[in-house]
Design a protein around this motif. Structure first.
Motif, PDB file in Angstrom:
ATOM      1  N   MET A   1       3.743 -22.243  29.124  1.00 50.15           N
ATOM      2  CA  MET A   1       2.904 -21.212  29.761  1.00 50.15           C
ATOM      3  C   MET A   1       3.710 -20.476  30.824  1.00 50.15           C
ATOM      4  O   MET A   1       4.532 -21.067  31.510  1.00 50.15           O
ATOM      5  N   GLU A   2       3.412 -19.168  30.942  1.00 50.69           N
ATOM      6  CA  GLU A   2       4.170 -18.400  31.926  1.00 50.69           C
ATOM      7  C   GLU A   2       3.842 -18.870  33.352  1.00 50.69           C
ATOM      8  O   GLU A   2       2.819 -19.508  33.578  1.00 50.69           O
ATOM      9  N   ASN A   3       4.718 -18.520  34.273  1.00 53.35           N
ATOM     10  CA  ASN A   3       4.519 -18.893  35.662  1.00 53.35           C
ATOM     11  C   ASN A   3       3.184 -18.338  36.172  1.00 53.35           C
ATOM     12  O   ASN A   3       2.866 -17.175  35.971  1.00 53.35           O
ATOM     13  N   ARG A   4       2.373 -19.181  36.846  1.00 57.44           N
ATOM     14  CA  ARG A   4       1.056 -18.719  37.285  1.00 57.44           C
ATOM     15  C   ARG A   4       1.143 -17.749  38.451  1.00 57.44           C
ATOM     16  O   ARG A   4       0.206 -17.011  38.705  1.00 57.44           O
ATOM     17  N   GLY A   5       2.220 -17.817  39.197  1.00 62.71           N
ATOM     18  CA  GLY A   5       2.308 -16.974  40.384  1.00 62.71           C
ATOM     19  C   GLY A   5       1.680 -17.680  41.568  1.00 62.71           C
ATOM     20  O   GLY A   5       0.828 -18.550  41.422  1.00 62.71           O
ATOM     21  N   ASN A   6       2.138 -17.312  42.740  1.00 64.23           N
ATOM     22  CA  ASN A   6       1.667 -17.901  43.983  1.00 64.23           C
ATOM     23  C   ASN A   6       1.591 -16.787  45.003  1.00 64.23           C
ATOM     24  O   ASN A   6       2.388 -15.860  44.934  1.00 64.23           O
ATOM     25  N   PHE A   7       0.662 -16.885  45.952  1.00 66.93           N
ATOM     26  CA  PHE A   7       0.702 -15.894  47.022  1.00 66.93           C
ATOM     27  C   PHE A   7       2.005 -16.093  47.790  1.00 66.93           C
ATOM     28  O   PHE A   7       2.409 -17.216  48.083  1.00 66.93           O
ATOM     29  N   GLY A   8       2.664 -14.965  48.150  1.00 67.15           N
ATOM     30  CA  GLY A   8       4.019 -15.051  48.660  1.00 67.15           C
ATOM     31  C   GLY A   8       4.177 -15.552  50.083  1.00 67.15           C
ATOM     32  O   GLY A   8       5.271 -15.998  50.462  1.00 67.15           O
ATOM     33  N   SER A   9       3.152 -15.489  50.915  1.00 66.65           N
ATOM     34  CA  SER A   9       3.332 -15.881  52.308  1.00 66.65           C
ATOM     35  C   SER A   9       1.993 -16.302  52.884  1.00 66.65           C
ATOM     36  O   SER A   9       0.951 -16.127  52.256  1.00 66.65           O
ATOM     37  N   GLU A 166      -2.242  -9.540  45.502  1.00 66.92           N
ATOM     38  CA  GLU A 166      -1.588  -9.637  46.806  1.00 66.92           C
ATOM     39  C   GLU A 166      -1.263  -8.257  47.366  1.00 66.92           C
ATOM     40  O   GLU A 166      -1.520  -7.964  48.533  1.00 66.92           O
ATOM     41  N   ARG A 167      -0.711  -7.406  46.506  1.00 72.02           N
ATOM     42  CA  ARG A 167      -0.289  -6.089  46.993  1.00 72.02           C
ATOM     43  C   ARG A 167      -1.483  -5.252  47.462  1.00 72.02           C
ATOM     44  O   ARG A 167      -1.450  -4.632  48.523  1.00 72.02           O
ATOM     45  N   VAL A 168      -2.545  -5.275  46.680  1.00 74.62           N
ATOM     46  CA  VAL A 168      -3.717  -4.478  47.053  1.00 74.62           C
ATOM     47  C   VAL A 168      -4.351  -5.018  48.338  1.00 74.62           C
ATOM     48  O   VAL A 168      -4.763  -4.254  49.218  1.00 74.62           O
ATOM     49  N   SER A 169      -4.401  -6.339  48.470  1.00 73.15           N
ATOM     50  CA  SER A 169      -4.997  -6.911  49.684  1.00 73.15           C
ATOM     51  C   SER A 169      -4.182  -6.528  50.914  1.00 73.15           C
ATOM     52  O   SER A 169      -4.737  -6.214  51.972  1.00 73.15           O
ATOM     53  N   LYS A 170      -2.857  -6.576  50.774  1.00 65.68           N
ATOM     54  CA  LYS A 170      -2.006  -6.270  51.933  1.00 65.68           C
ATOM     55  C   LYS A 170      -2.138  -4.816  52.350  1.00 65.68           C
ATOM     56  O   LYS A 170      -1.944  -4.472  53.504  1.00 65.68           O
ATOM     57  N   LEU A 231     -13.068 -19.487  45.727  1.00 64.27           N
ATOM     58  CA  LEU A 231     -12.055 -19.964  46.673  1.00 64.27           C
ATOM     59  C   LEU A 231     -11.167 -21.000  46.009  1.00 64.27           C
ATOM     60  O   LEU A 231      -9.981 -21.114  46.311  1.00 64.27           O
ATOM     61  N   CYS A 232     -11.757 -21.738  45.083  1.00 65.24           N
ATOM     62  CA  CYS A 232     -10.979 -22.740  44.350  1.00 65.24           C
ATOM     63  C   CYS A 232      -9.898 -22.045  43.520  1.00 65.24           C
ATOM     64  O   CYS A 232      -8.740 -22.474  43.486  1.00 65.24           O
ATOM     65  N   THR A 233     -10.274 -20.945  42.887  1.00 63.53           N
ATOM     66  CA  THR A 233      -9.294 -20.209  42.085  1.00 63.53           C
ATOM     67  C   THR A 233      -8.197 -19.617  42.971  1.00 63.53           C
ATOM     68  O   THR A 233      -7.013 -19.727  42.656  1.00 63.53           O
ATOM     69  N   TYR A 234      -8.586 -19.014  44.089  1.00 62.53           N
ATOM     70  CA  TYR A 234      -7.559 -18.460  44.974  1.00 62.53           C
ATOM     71  C   TYR A 234      -6.662 -19.572  45.532  1.00 62.53           C
ATOM     72  O   TYR A 234      -5.456 -19.390  45.652  1.00 62.53           O
ATOM     73  N   ALA A 235      -7.270 -20.717  45.860  1.00 64.05           N
ATOM     74  CA  ALA A 235      -6.469 -21.799  46.437  1.00 64.05           C
ATOM     75  C   ALA A 235      -5.460 -22.336  45.428  1.00 64.05           C
ATOM     76  O   ALA A 235      -4.461 -22.949  45.805  1.00 64.05           O
ATOM     77  N   SER A 236      -5.702 -22.099  44.145  1.00 67.40           N
ATOM     78  CA  SER A 236      -4.717 -22.566  43.166  1.00 67.40           C
ATOM     79  C   SER A 236      -3.431 -21.742  43.272  1.00 67.40           C
ATOM     80  O   SER A 236      -2.420 -22.098  42.685  1.00 67.40           O
TER      81      SER A 236
END
Ligand code: TRP
Length: 449
Positions: A1-9, A166-170, A231-236
């Motif tokens: 499976m491809e990398n799920r990604g993580n929030f960067g900071s 992430e980009r849109v939120s920032k 929140l569970c999904t975001y926390a992943s």
């Protein structure tokens, strides 16, 4: 499976999750709910709900998601029993329904933003009332705007966790704060604004009863995006060293601060032109355009500019929230049935667009009812008063009573690297306070107690 990604900071984590929490719930629902439930006394109870139930609830969902680093259904199942995945399913279903009717209101905001920019919101009180009635009873236009909003959300989600969410939120969260501050200052400087500020800050507990407490709890859940595995999904996508207690507290405080600021934007302006702020959901579409025009006529920051800023604020707030609701289902279909992310996103987009169309029609053009309520109100009732509390209740029972305490402690303290002084308070709250309060309020709602 491809990398799920993580929030960067850390900042990205806070902004994205606060983006989910801060939405129409803060800027539209909070002010009119406060207006209808007695002002400051309601706010005090609301704060108590956030502290006693909201923050422990958030931490629980964070623990489930960050530990498993996967979608909600699998994350709940991975806590120990296969059946717990139904809590994840429930969350996914709830957030899909919410996205459906939320997009309708968000679509109205988008249409009002364009109308404000085009100068169409200028006119006397009757004109604004007619404008809203004409628009909301049109069979086609509001549907199209609602669906357009789902598609904008889709576009962001399709870009992925980092490049999209992430980009849109920032970008949008700081903008939102700036717009809100401008509007608050303008509103509080109006003559007669003090009455509005007082209404918001001077509690009158004589109005408090069981229903008010129920409203406050429902509002806290909705505003913190609790009870739907959001929140569970975001926390992943959080990092392993994210301090969950600190993040939950920061996000809850930020969310509450924005809600209060939204009140400070709306009530002083409303009181200054003698409008009562208890007009319900139409507050931001009928009362406010009027208020802006009357209150700010002839000023340098006039009604036209402030209306544009206000509806831009609503659209930004709504978008970061719809993104989070969409992500829950998208992550699920992407990971559970191995669809590419973009295709998984389409499933949600189509389903939510359909719900949005029916809700939109029920809100004006046609008499679509379920259990004696227009479909839109029914969806709101079903999710905010039943599905969210059930989701929160089940999560608290699982985390407080059923899973291995050591696992919870390890996640809470990041394997012992963070002081555990608050852990006991958390466990106490999640075992006793949260489930008891939800249960009592739930029973009260159906007239049992
Ligand atoms: N919290 C958002 C608001 O205040 C709405 C929201 C986003 C939400 N995601 C959610 C509500 C998930 C319930 C569940 O507007």
């Amino acid at each position: 499976m491809e990398n799920r990604g993580n929030f960067g900071s850390k900042l990205a984590i806070i902004l994205a999750t606060a983006g989910s929490a801060i939405g129409l719930g803060n800027i539209w629902r909070f002010p009119f709910t406060t207006g209808q439930n007695g002002g400051a006394a309601f706010i005090v109870i609301y704060f108590a709900c956030v502290l006693l139930l909201g923050i422990p609830g958030m931490i629980s969902e964070f623990i489930v998601g960050r530990r498993a680093q996967t979608n909600a259904a699998r994350a709940y199942a991975s806590l120990g029993r296969k059946e717990w995945r139904f809590v994840g399913y429930l969350g996914i279903l709830t957030s899909t329904i919410i996205l459906g009717f939320y997009a309708v209101v968000a679509g109205w905001c988008l249409q009002y933003l364009l109308a404000a920019i085009a100068g169409q919101l200028n006119g006397d009180t009757q004109y604004i009332v007619n404008y809203f009635q004409e628009f909301s009873s049109d069979p086609v236009k509001p549907c199209l705007w609602g669906v357009a909003f789902v598609f904008i959300t889709h576009f962001v989600i399709a870009q992925g966790v980092n490049k999209g969410i992430e980009r849109v939120s920032k970008l949008l969260m700081p903008l939102l704060l700036i717009l809100l501050m401008i509007l608050v200052v303008a509103s509080c400087m109006l003559p007669g604004a003090v009455a509005g500020i007082e209404f918001l800050l001077k509690p009158d507990f004589s109005k408090v009863n069981g229903d008010v407490i129920l409203e406050a709890l429902g509002q806290a859940f909705f505003s913190l995006s609790l009870g739907t595995a959001c929140l569970c999904t975001y926390a992943s996508y959080f990092n392993r060293d994210t301090n969950l207690l600190k993040s939950a507290t920061q996000i809850a405080l930020l969310d509450s601060a924005i809600a209060i600021l939204a009140g400070l934007m709306i009530f002083p302006a409303a009181f200054s032109v003698g409008v009562q702020p208890d007009s319900g959901p139409s507050l931001i579409f009928i009362t406010l355009p009027n208020v802006f025009q009357q209150a700010f006529s002839g000023m340098p920051l006039n009604g036209y500019i402030l209306s544009c800023l206000f509806y831009a604020l609503l659209v930004f707030a709504a978008l970061t929230s719809t993104i989070s609701m969409h992500e829950i289902g998208t992550a699920f279909f992407h990971e559970e049935i191995n669809l590419p992310r973009k295709r998984a996103a389409w499933i949600l987009t189509v389903v939510c667009s359909a719900i949005a169309v029916f809700c939109s029609l029920s809100a004006g053009a046609y008499d679509l009812q379920l259990f004696g309520m227009p479909l839109m109100d029914f969806c709101d009732f079903l999710t905010a008063k039943i599905m969210l509390p059930v989701g929160g209740f089940l999560t608290s029972i699982i985390m407080g009573w059923l899973v291995d305490r050591k696992m919870v402690q390890d996640e809470f303290t990041n394997q012992g690297t963070i002081r555990e002084s608050f852990f006991r308070a958390y466990i106490f709250s999640i075992r006793y306070i949260v489930p008891c309060c939800i249960l009592m309020i739930f029973l009260h709602q159906f007239g049992v107690i």
